[in-house]
Design a protein around this motif. Structure first.
Motif, PDB file in Angstrom:
ATOM      1  N   ARG A 180       0.813  -1.220   0.000  1.00  0.00           N
ATOM      2  CA  ARG A 180       0.000   0.000   0.000  1.00  0.00           C
ATOM      3  C   ARG A 180       0.845   1.268   0.000  1.00  0.00           C
ATOM      4  NH1 ARG A 180      -4.770   0.474   4.270  1.00  0.00           N
ATOM      5  NH2 ARG A 180      -5.438  -1.308   3.054  1.00  0.00           N
ATOM      6  N   SER A 181       1.849   1.332   0.891  1.00  0.00           N
ATOM      7  CA  SER A 181       2.603   2.579   1.054  1.00  0.00           C
ATOM      8  C   SER A 181       4.021   2.520   0.488  1.00  0.00           C
ATOM      9  CB  SER A 181       2.684   2.927   2.540  1.00  0.00           C
ATOM     10  OG  SER A 181       3.471   1.961   3.219  1.00  0.00           O
TER      11      SER A 181
ATOM     12  N   ASP B 266       6.500   1.402   1.941  1.00  0.00           N
ATOM     13  CA  ASP B 266       7.444   1.499   3.052  1.00  0.00           C
ATOM     14  C   ASP B 266       7.993   0.107   3.356  1.00  0.00           C
ATOM     15  OD1 ASP B 266       6.931   4.190   3.338  1.00  0.00           O
ATOM     16  OD2 ASP B 266       5.448   3.921   4.931  1.00  0.00           O
TER      17      ASP B 266
END
Length: 182
Positions: free
Chosen positions: A72-73, A75
């Protein structure tokens, strides 16, 4: 820097009994493979080899964390890994993969490299959807709400659940004649 040769087990010199090995899997281990899924990690792999006359049974116990990229991010985050797997190798006339967890090797094989097996077991233990821990709780809350929402139903608005079982009026007469056959 680890090399694939560090994960070879010389089976020709082993006696027919249980043997134990420990391997530390760190970033240099994951550098040996494509970094598309697992970026790195710190794991301890305990391998117990039970050697018999015609069969080698490997018991893998792998624990630690791997570094993944959040879907999603994007990261990076550490994901815990706890794997227990069994892998068997039997001796036969030719080298062949008989099943996912059963291989066949020739009698003259001197050593077996288990690096690929370690990497595969770790990779198979990872979730399909890799989410950073801060998004996991948010996703769990949304999944609880989604269970109450009806997406699609093939029933008409006025249909009851029991009306399909007892309603003979809507049945084609050709099919209703078949109910009398017993």
């Amino acid at each position: 820097m680890k090399k694939l040769k560090d994960f070879e087990i010389n089976i020709a010199k082993l006696s027919n009994k249980k043997h134990e090995y420990e391997f530390e899997l760190d970033d240099s281990f994951f550098d040996l493979f494509a970094k598309d899924i697992i970026l790195g990690g710190k794991l301890l792999a305990k391998v117990e080899l039970d050697k018999a006359e015609t069969l080698l049974t490997f018991h893998f116990d792998i624990k630690g964390t791997v570094r993944l990229t959040c879907d999603r991010s994007l990261d990076e985050f550490d994901h815990p890994v706890d794997v227990q797997e069994v892998f068997r190798i039997k001796f036969g006339p030719e080298n062949a993969e008989l099943d996912d967890d059963l291989w066949q090797i020739t009698e003259g094989t001197q050593s077996i490299n288990i690096a690929q097996h370690l990497y595969d077991f770790i990779g198979l233990s990872l979730p399909m959807k890799k989410l950073h821990p801060r998004f996991v709780e948010e996703t769990d809350e949304n999944e609880d709400d989604d269970q109450d929402i009806l997406i699609y139903s093939s029933k008409q608005a006025g249909d009851d659940d029991n009306s399909d079982d007892n309603d003979d009026d809507d049945i084609d007469p050709r099919w209703s004649a078949l109910r009398n056959l017993n």
